[in-house]
Write a protein that holds these residues in place. Structure first.
Motif, PDB file in Angstrom:
ATOM      1  N   GLN A 105       0.984  -1.178  -0.081  1.00 38.24           N
ATOM      2  CA  GLN A 105       0.033   0.037   0.051  1.00 38.24           C
ATOM      3  C   GLN A 105       0.742   1.280  -0.166  1.00 38.24           C
ATOM      4  N   ALA A 106       1.799   1.245   0.679  1.00 41.11           N
ATOM      5  CA  ALA A 106       2.910   2.417   0.945  1.00 41.11           C
ATOM      6  C   ALA A 106       3.435   2.498  -0.537  1.00 41.11           C
ATOM      7  N   SER A 107       3.733   1.483  -1.121  1.00 38.20           N
ATOM      8  CA  SER A 107       4.577   1.488  -2.701  1.00 38.20           C
ATOM      9  C   SER A 107       3.444   2.255  -3.503  1.00 38.20           C
ATOM     10  N   GLN A 108       2.220   1.667  -3.320  1.00 42.58           N
ATOM     11  CA  GLN A 108       1.332   2.432  -4.227  1.00 42.58           C
ATOM     12  C   GLN A 108       1.053   3.917  -4.280  1.00 42.58           C
ATOM     13  N   ALA A 109       1.205   4.279  -2.960  1.00 40.83           N
ATOM     14  CA  ALA A 109       0.943   5.823  -2.304  1.00 40.83           C
ATOM     15  C   ALA A 109       2.072   6.356  -3.169  1.00 40.83           C
ATOM     16  N   GLU A 110       3.339   5.798  -3.011  1.00 39.28           N
ATOM     17  CA  GLU A 110       4.519   6.431  -3.667  1.00 39.28           C
ATOM     18  C   GLU A 110       4.401   6.731  -4.943  1.00 39.28           C
ATOM     19  N   ALA A 118       3.385   7.997   2.090  1.00 42.97           N
ATOM     20  CA  ALA A 118       3.981   6.556   1.581  1.00 42.97           C
ATOM     21  C   ALA A 118       5.217   6.488   2.906  1.00 42.97           C
ATOM     22  N   GLY A 119       5.758   7.456   3.432  1.00 45.98           N
ATOM     23  CA  GLY A 119       6.737   7.263   4.389  1.00 45.98           C
ATOM     24  C   GLY A 119       6.442   6.792   5.757  1.00 45.98           C
TER      25      GLY A 119
END
Length: 217
Positions: A105-110, A118-119
């Motif tokens: 999910q963080a990678s998608q946000a980035e 993302a961070g």
């Protein structure tokens, strides 16, 4: 150049190329052309394609623009634009499914330009990874590991020095993503992600080594 029939067979136009990848499965393909329509004027054409892969078969649109010179329409945008899933080692995903989900999910946000969000997500995924790893190593200390701050967990329960040192530094950068004032002003999300990847790599090597030694007594 390729000539295709559009507007329900009423007209045909020349396009420079079909899209060479699927925006859903992210695989190089030669798509199946379905139909096409002119835009609000004849300056653009939107062509509908289908991914030929049996496991995908999703439809997507290629937008073509007229260059006003040779009568050909040139491919510009392929939509919808979807991001390729983050690559996560199987060993890490087995130890901590929540890590794999949050990291993805963080990678998608980035990927969508939401670096500040993302961070925080990467920092959260790291906590799940380390605590689940430590629980796997020390199942009798399950409650202690889950309740203690991540820094104390690393100091007390991570014995592999490579994992410990990389995880510590990843936590430092991860904390910067959640605090108002940054301590590591020359580091950013890319450095945090790199440290997480290295930590995962050391965990992966440890798990694989243990399995090999057990299988080859």
């Amino acid at each position: 150049m390729i000539r295709v029939v559009i507007e329900g067979g009423k007209e045909s136009v020349q396009i420079n190329a079909f899209p060479d990848y699927c925006p859903f499965c992210h695989v190089g393909i030669t798509p199946d052309f379905v139909t096409g329509l002119f835009g609000s004027t004849k300056a653009s054409v939107e062509a509908l394609f289908t991914c030929p892969k049996v496991s995908c078969k999703k439809m997507f649109i290629g937008t073509y623009s007229h260059n006003g010179m040779n009568g050909c329409y040139y491919l510009g945008l392929v939509s919808p634009s979807t991001l390729k899933p983050a690559a996560i080692a199987d060993e890490a995903a087995e130890i901590s499914p929540q890590f794999a989900e949050i990291f993805s999910q963080a990678s998608q946000a980035e990927g969508y330009g939401l670096g500040a969000v993302a961070g925080v997500g990467y920092r959260k995924s790291l906590e799940y990874l380390i605590k689940d790893y430590c629980v796997a190593q020390h199942p009798d200390k399950d409650d202690d590991i889950k309740k203690q701050p991540i820094g104390q967990v690393i100091d007390r329960f991570v014995s592999n020095e490579n994992i410990k040192q990389c995880a510590k530094r990843a936590v430092w950068l991860g904390n910067d993503e959640t605090h108002y004032v940054r301590k590591w002003v020359d580091k950013d999300v890319k450095d945090l992600k790199l440290l997480i990847h290295i930590t995962v790599s050391w965990i992966q090597q440890e798990v694989i080594t243990k399995k090999l030694l057990e299988d080859m007594q």
